[in-house]
Scaffold this motif. Structure first.
Motif, mmCIF file in Angstrom:
data_model
loop_
_atom_site.group_PDB
_atom_site.id
_atom_site.type_symbol
_atom_site.label_atom_id
_atom_site.label_comp_id
_atom_site.label_asym_id
_atom_site.label_seq_id
_atom_site.Cartn_x
_atom_site.Cartn_y
_atom_site.Cartn_z
ATOM 1 N N ALA A 105 -1.460 3.153 -9.035
ATOM 2 C CA ALA A 105 -2.877 2.949 -8.742
ATOM 3 C C ALA A 105 -3.242 1.474 -8.844
ATOM 4 O O ALA A 105 -3.989 0.942 -8.012
ATOM 5 N N ILE A 106 -2.696 0.786 -9.858
ATOM 6 C CA ILE A 106 -3.003 -0.642 -10.042
ATOM 7 C C ILE A 106 -2.478 -1.448 -8.859
ATOM 8 O O ILE A 106 -3.185 -2.289 -8.291
ATOM 9 N N PHE B 187 2.811 6.354 -6.971
ATOM 10 C CA PHE B 187 1.845 7.264 -7.597
ATOM 11 C C PHE B 187 2.347 8.702 -7.529
ATOM 12 O O PHE B 187 2.340 9.429 -8.522
ATOM 13 N N PHE B 188 2.846 9.091 -6.354
ATOM 14 C CA PHE B 188 3.249 10.493 -6.221
ATOM 15 C C PHE B 188 4.589 10.770 -6.899
ATOM 16 O O PHE B 188 4.836 11.901 -7.322
ATOM 17 N N VAL C 146 -5.641 -4.267 -1.884
ATOM 18 C CA VAL C 146 -6.868 -4.135 -1.100
ATOM 19 C C VAL C 146 -7.350 -5.511 -0.650
ATOM 20 O O VAL C 146 -7.382 -6.447 -1.446
ATOM 21 N N LEU D 206 1.422 4.021 -3.124
ATOM 22 C CA LEU D 206 1.126 5.449 -3.006
ATOM 23 C C LEU D 206 2.358 6.291 -3.308
ATOM 24 O O LEU D 206 2.278 7.321 -3.991
ATOM 25 N N PHE E 219 -1.965 -0.391 -5.911
ATOM 26 C CA PHE E 219 -2.773 -0.104 -4.718
ATOM 27 C C PHE E 219 -4.019 -0.976 -4.694
ATOM 28 O O PHE E 219 -4.361 -1.564 -3.670
ATOM 29 N N LEU E 220 -4.697 -1.069 -5.843
ATOM 30 C CA LEU E 220 -5.918 -1.877 -5.875
ATOM 31 C C LEU E 220 -5.624 -3.344 -5.591
ATOM 32 O O LEU E 220 -6.443 -4.051 -5.005
ATOM 33 N N MET F 259 2.265 6.514 -12.578
ATOM 34 C CA MET F 259 1.082 6.785 -11.755
ATOM 35 C C MET F 259 0.060 5.673 -11.884
ATOM 36 O O MET F 259 -0.530 5.223 -10.902
ATOM 37 N N ASP F 260 -0.144 5.243 -13.129
ATOM 38 C CA ASP F 260 -1.095 4.168 -13.408
ATOM 39 C C ASP F 260 -0.694 2.897 -12.656
ATOM 40 O O ASP F 260 -1.529 2.244 -12.030
ATOM 41 N N GLN G 224 0.813 -1.221 0.000
ATOM 42 C CA GLN G 224 0.000 0.000 0.000
ATOM 43 C C GLN G 224 0.847 1.271 0.000
ATOM 44 O O GLN G 224 0.646 2.158 -0.827
ATOM 45 N N VAL H 264 5.242 14.119 -13.809
ATOM 46 C CA VAL H 264 4.356 14.821 -14.756
ATOM 47 C C VAL H 264 4.476 16.332 -14.554
ATOM 48 O O VAL H 264 4.511 17.107 -15.502
ATOM 49 N N LEU I 125 3.449 11.510 -10.242
ATOM 50 C CA LEU I 125 2.851 12.851 -10.260
ATOM 51 C C LEU I 125 3.941 13.910 -10.310
ATOM 52 O O LEU I 125 3.858 14.878 -11.089
ATOM 53 N N ILE J 192 3.147 9.264 -16.422
ATOM 54 C CA ILE J 192 1.732 8.889 -16.309
ATOM 55 C C ILE J 192 1.612 7.384 -16.117
ATOM 56 O O ILE J 192 0.794 6.884 -15.339
#
Lengths: 532, 122
Positions: free
Chosen positions: B48-49, B21-22, B55, B18, B51-52, B44-45, B14, B28, B25, B41
């Protein structure tokens, strides 16, 4: 029982199969299809209106686990509007040279994908659909591959992919908190969340992406590039400004409704909406390219819609939703007529186009009807929705609506100058009967929606709002005063202001836009942090 | 003794996702090269992937294959969704790179700010 997926799969199948047909045959198939699709969507609207919401599970999965399609009044109205707009745009483009099979394929698949967004109940499904839409639109923006179209297409593609990665992370955070992706199930679980603050993080990530899609302040910098690309076909600009920017607003409404039990977003987006409306007007006044004027005017109208949606008053809320449809109609019409006028004159510079009403009479009359709609002339559709939005505000807050109305009038006085005067040249191109009749029909639709507003709103949204006030004499006086005041202000103030040129030449590069997205995310997050 | 909030335990899927991702960011926002923007980008993608994927997974969970114990099973839904997200990520990267190549050939620059000036001067 009507299967909802037909509305989604239909366009995609027809577009794929038709791609292999010869072009004239494909055109006949498409005409039949668009008429059938409109009839089907109208039929769906009638069913939903009489029998209530339709909920179907795709692929036979158990509820909540699989993807659900749900036709409620808002979604169905948007679907019906999509099909009607597509029918108009198809008829408009019958004789255009650029509509080859590849173009039609991309264009019609977007129709299916948009309808799917309006029906889908699964937030991850919506993420996928929007990614598909982004790619196809960027290809259509770059269709003619000349001048800056490639730059604009790249910008549109990358800024949207960038925003959608926020959306994806937002989905992840939301799934971690709620454990479901279905809208209904989310809505039910939001009320059971022990600490509403745990929803701040997912919601702000998702709303940032949605706000970029809806082109709110300060995230609208991509919109004029995408909607106002000089070489993009006018039906692409029309569908972008008329329909696809509304997908962002639609998602905003959905997310707002789902999270309304845990947090109220009204104040933040009310301020953002008012800001968007004012800044859109200012930027529209600085432009010289007719398509860019229209693109920035879209930004300001989006702001007005957001103001109405977040006012917390029922009339203003439904007025905004009616304004989504109205704006879709007259802005699409304005883009179509702008394309036809620019083609005839060979330029898009507002200072070099004069006497359009004599050179292209039918198209100009239709454009003037659309302008009457957008500035809220009594008896036109824009007047009704603006009246409803305005009725949600009193006192000081009402003045913002007056400012927005005055600004819109100013922008369209600047725009309407091109119809008067003398061009000195006779018409060069042959009039296209399809262009003339479609633009005229859409112009007349603006009046019809204005006169029949009450039954239309009552039927579409099942609410009973009083619109009679919009027909009273004081509205005429207010309208005439606005226009009367705007003309001298334009001639002696706006036209001569030199600082506008400085604004016009300021361009944001991609990293700046990305920074603004981050700033928006941070401010939304901190606002939620201090209020919830 | 200073209380450090980050220990070895906090290096898990997790937090790493994150951070990724940043980092993307940051890329970018700071990079002016279009090619680097596309890569950022992508990062970042991926963040996010990832992170999911983390879960509803704990170190003791087992893969959701066959008839394993439902309680110990990792949540299969994000995993199924992320296959789709990965495929989308690949396709959008391919499209972005294709468009980037034609943009570069047309204007001869991969710098966002230089491109604005070149388009303005036309």
């Amino acid at each position: 029982m009507m299967q909802l997926y037909i509305l989604v799969v239909g366009p995609i199948l027809i577009a794929t199969l038709g791609y292999f047909l010869p072009r004239p045959l494909f055109r006949v198939v498409l005409l039949t299809f668009q008429v059938a699709q409109t009839a089907l969507a109208g039929y769906l609207l009638v069913i939903v209106r009489s029998e209530g919401v339709i909920l179907q599970q795709v692929g036979g999965w158990a509820p909540v686990i699989g993807i659900a399609l749900r036709a409620d009044l808002l979604g169905t109205t948007m679907v019906f509007f999509t099909t009607i707009l597509y029918l108009f745009l198809f008829l408009f483009s019958v004789r255009k040279k650029y509509t080859d099979n590849m173009f039609q394929f991309l264009y019609i698949v977007i129709q299916g994908v948009t309808i799917s967004v309006f029906l889908s109940q699964d937030i991850f499904n919506i993420y996928v659909l929007i990614e598909v839409m982004t790619i196809m639109i960027s290809v259509l923006i770059m269709w003619k591959r000349d001048k800056q179209a490639l730059y604009d297409g790249t910008l549109y593609l990358l800024i949207n992919l960038f925003a959608m990665s926020f959306f994806l992370l937002g989905i992840g955070l939301l799934y971690r908190t709620l454990g479901v992706l279905n809208f209904q199930a989310m809505e039910a679980r939001v009320t059971q969340v022990a600490d509403p603050r745990s929803l701040i993080l997912p919601l702000s990530f998702m709303l940032t992406a949605v706000s970029l899609k809806a082109a709110l302040m300060p995230l609208f910098s991509w919109l004029p590039h995408a909607h106002g690309t000089p070489s993009a076909p006018s039906i692409v600009s029309a569908v972008l400004s008329g329909l696809l920017v509304k997908v962002g607003i639609y998602l905003f409404i959905r997310l707002r409704d789902i999270f309304s039990a845990a947090m109220i977003l009204d104040e933040f987006f009310l301020v953002i909406g008012a800001g968007t409306a004012v800044i859109g007007i200012l930027l529209a006044l600085t432009q010289r390219d007719i398509k860019l004027i229209l693109a920035y005017s879209t930004v300001s109208q989006i702001g007005l819609i957001m103001v109405g949606l977040n006012s917390g008053i029922t009339e203003a809320y439904w007025g905004s939703i009616f304004h989504i449809l109205n704006h879709g109609l007259f802005k699409a019409l304005l883009f179509l007529t702008a394309g036809a006028i620019a083609k005839e004159y060979g330029t898009k510079d507002i200072n070099r186009i004069r006497g359009a009403i004599r050179r292209v009479p039918m198209v100009s009359v239709a454009a003037i009807l659309a302008i009457f709609g957008i500035i809220g002339t009594p008896f036109f559709n824009g007047a009704i929705s603006k009246y409803l939005i305005q009725s949600g505000f009193t006192g000081v807050n009402e003045s913002i609506i007056y400012v927005i109305n005055f600004g819109t009038t100013l922008v369209f006085i600047k725009y309407a100058v091109m119809f008067w005067g003398n061009s000195g040249v006779a018409r060069t191109s042959q009039p296209d009967p399809f262009v003339n009749s479609v633009t005229m029909a859409m112009g007349i639709a603006c009046i019809v929606l204005g006169i029949a507003a009450r039954p239309v709103i009552g039927y579409l949204f099942e609410v009973n709002v009083s619109v009679e006030g919009a027909y009273y004499a004081d509205k005429f006086v207010a309208w005439a005063l606005t226009v009367g005041a705007a003309i001298p202000v334009y001639y002696f103030g706006v036209r001569k202001a030199s600082f506008f040129a400085t604004i016009r030449q300021t361009r944001l590069s991609f990293p700046d836009m990305a920074l603004l997205v981050t700033v928006f995310l941070a401010s939304l997050m901190s606002w939620l942090y201090y209020t919830v | 003794m200073i209380d450090i909030p980050f220990g070895p335990d906090s290096i898990n899927g997790q937090t790493v996702s994150l951070v990724l991702f940043f980092i993307g960011l940051l890329g970018v926002v700071t990079q002016r090269n279009i090619f680097k923007t596309i890569i950022a980008i992508n990062i970042m993608d991926v963040g996010a992937i990832l992170f999911l994927l983390t879960v509803n997974v704990s170190p003791t969970s087992v893969p959701p294959v066959g008839s394993t114990d439902m309680l110990r099973m990792a949540d299969p839904l994000p995993q199924a969704l992320m296959i789709t997200a990965i495929v989308i990520g690949i396709s959008v990267t391919a499209v972005s790179l294709t468009i980037f190549i034609s943009l570069f050939r047309k204007h001869g620059s991969s710098d966002w700010t230089k491109l604005i000036h070149r388009i303005e001067s036309r």
